[in-house]
Motif scaffolding. Sequence first.
Motif, PDB file in Angstrom:
ATOM      1  N   SER A   4      23.740   1.007  84.495  1.00 40.11           N
ATOM      2  CA  SER A   4      22.450   1.641  85.188  1.00 40.11           C
ATOM      3  C   SER A   4      21.760   3.002  84.230  1.00 40.11           C
ATOM      4  O   SER A   4      22.353   3.192  83.305  1.00 40.11           O
ATOM      5  N   ASP A   5      20.662   3.289  84.743  1.00 39.24           N
ATOM      6  CA  ASP A   5      20.058   4.098  83.900  1.00 39.24           C
ATOM      7  C   ASP A   5      20.458   5.619  83.952  1.00 39.24           C
ATOM      8  O   ASP A   5      20.584   6.364  84.946  1.00 39.24           O
ATOM      9  N   GLY A   6      20.978   6.158  82.757  1.00 40.76           N
ATOM     10  CA  GLY A   6      21.819   7.473  82.775  1.00 40.76           C
ATOM     11  C   GLY A   6      20.979   8.439  82.323  1.00 40.76           C
ATOM     12  O   GLY A   6      21.332   9.618  82.381  1.00 40.76           O
ATOM     13  N   ASN A   7      19.702   7.983  81.570  1.00 39.52           N
ATOM     14  CA  ASN A   7      19.005   9.426  80.966  1.00 39.52           C
ATOM     15  C   ASN A   7      17.656   9.534  81.650  1.00 39.52           C
ATOM     16  O   ASN A   7      16.806  10.051  81.320  1.00 39.52           O
TER      17      ASN A   7
ATOM     18  N   GLN B  54      19.965   0.386  79.223  1.00 42.23           N
ATOM     19  CA  GLN B  54      20.200  -0.190  77.864  1.00 42.23           C
ATOM     20  C   GLN B  54      21.750   0.049  77.655  1.00 42.23           C
ATOM     21  O   GLN B  54      22.394   1.061  77.523  1.00 42.23           O
ATOM     22  N   ILE B  55      22.213  -1.336  77.287  1.00 40.73           N
ATOM     23  CA  ILE B  55      23.688  -1.538  76.878  1.00 40.73           C
ATOM     24  C   ILE B  55      23.777  -0.760  75.717  1.00 40.73           C
ATOM     25  O   ILE B  55      25.213  -0.290  75.187  1.00 40.73           O
ATOM     26  N   GLU B  56      23.096  -0.116  74.733  1.00 41.21           N
ATOM     27  CA  GLU B  56      23.114   0.494  73.449  1.00 41.21           C
ATOM     28  C   GLU B  56      22.837   1.806  73.639  1.00 41.21           C
ATOM     29  O   GLU B  56      22.954   2.811  72.391  1.00 41.21           O
ATOM     30  N   ASN B  57      22.449   2.518  74.706  1.00 45.89           N
ATOM     31  CA  ASN B  57      22.051   3.555  74.736  1.00 45.89           C
ATOM     32  C   ASN B  57      23.267   4.702  75.343  1.00 45.89           C
ATOM     33  O   ASN B  57      24.021   4.261  76.359  1.00 45.89           O
ATOM     34  N   ASP B  58      23.659   5.874  74.693  1.00 42.44           N
ATOM     35  CA  ASP B  58      24.892   6.548  74.892  1.00 42.44           C
ATOM     36  C   ASP B  58      24.845   7.033  76.320  1.00 42.44           C
ATOM     37  O   ASP B  58      25.895   7.089  76.902  1.00 42.44           O
ATOM     38  N   GLU B  59      23.720   7.674  76.868  1.00 40.66           N
ATOM     39  CA  GLU B  59      23.666   8.288  78.041  1.00 40.66           C
ATOM     40  C   GLU B  59      23.968   7.053  79.297  1.00 40.66           C
ATOM     41  O   GLU B  59      24.659   7.302  80.464  1.00 40.66           O
ATOM     42  N   ASP B  60      23.146   6.003  78.956  1.00 37.17           N
ATOM     43  CA  ASP B  60      23.258   5.015  80.028  1.00 37.17           C
ATOM     44  C   ASP B  60      24.721   4.383  80.153  1.00 37.17           C
ATOM     45  O   ASP B  60      25.090   4.113  81.239  1.00 37.17           O
ATOM     46  N   LEU B  61      25.361   4.272  78.790  1.00 33.11           N
ATOM     47  CA  LEU B  61      26.757   3.653  78.922  1.00 33.11           C
ATOM     48  C   LEU B  61      27.655   4.850  79.418  1.00 33.11           C
ATOM     49  O   LEU B  61      28.565   4.328  80.429  1.00 33.11           O
ATOM     50  N   LEU B  62      27.826   6.069  79.092  1.00 33.96           N
ATOM     51  CA  LEU B  62      28.777   6.938  79.882  1.00 33.96           C
ATOM     52  C   LEU B  62      28.336   7.110  81.336  1.00 33.96           C
ATOM     53  O   LEU B  62      29.405   7.368  81.970  1.00 33.96           O
ATOM     54  N   TRP B  63      27.181   7.332  81.453  1.00 37.49           N
ATOM     55  CA  TRP B  63      26.718   7.454  83.130  1.00 37.49           C
ATOM     56  C   TRP B  63      27.334   5.944  83.982  1.00 37.49           C
ATOM     57  O   TRP B  63      28.052   6.369  84.896  1.00 37.49           O
TER      58      TRP B  63
END
Length: 311
Positions: A96-99, A105-114
């Motif tokens: 899901s969209d974290g930022n 995006q599976i490579e985006n840190d904020e999306d990943l941690l969220w």
Amino acid sequence: MKYFGLMILCLLMSCFFHAETIHADEESKDRMALYKKTSVITDIPWEYLAAIDQYERQVHDDPEDGRITAIQVDPMFWTGTAGEMPAHLFPTGWGSDGNGDGNVQIENDEDLLWSLGNYIKSYGTTEEDIKIALWNYYKRDLTVQTIMNTAEVFKKFQTVQLTNRDFPLPKQANYSFRSTWGDARGFGGRRVHEGTDIFANYGVPVKSTTYGVIEMKGWNKFGGWRIGIRDIYNIYHYYAHLQNFAEDVKVGDIVQPGDVIGAVGASGYGPPGTSGKFPPHLHYGMYQDNGKNEWSFDPYPFLRKWERMAK
């Protein structure tokens, strides 16, 4: 002229290590900021998010340029095709969209941690809930135990920048050692020596070399009275042939470099209580876990480095 050149070299090396330290400190601050931001919006304590990232750093290559975390998720979980997540909560996957940029995006840190935080939260926010969520993702007891222990270390010291190390014996002790990793051993059948022997007198204090959690304590017919500590880098540190354990040391204790955990002895090579079949020494072993299996590696170079640091 030669002396002047040496001074310049030392100055350059000092500047290099100073720059490396600054870079590591800045990286740690960025990581902590991201963990704590995600913790606030997901209700998952930051130390668990940090411990998952720390574990992933040891089983994958270094983070790609521009990324803060090293987390690499299973694409099937991300898209919802794994069939093992709470389907009613994540019908199309837990990515899901974290930022807030409108992209997932599976490579985006904020999306990943969220997304990771929300996945864990779907099981609950207690320690037991988090353990269940981790097991359902990793399917490996040692991985779950390592992450949970690392989280406890981070919680106690309130940082992920834990790089200090110590030599396992006091610098003033009378000791000697050489590289003995891979040497042949005969007791219990032919086998190779998976560590370095540090010879010293009975009763010399034995110290933890690293930050970590005591994972094993007790008798082993090969190692006698021994303690095993797993650090935050998925490395198991094995201290064997002890004369005794430090008072009140127990499995689950968090240790740091310099903490006394026992004393040099000559225990082992038989049933509980066997001692004196060889000169007193500390057998020190190191074992790396990569998320699938564990293997020993030569601790001698690290011991020499820590010895120099201690002196």
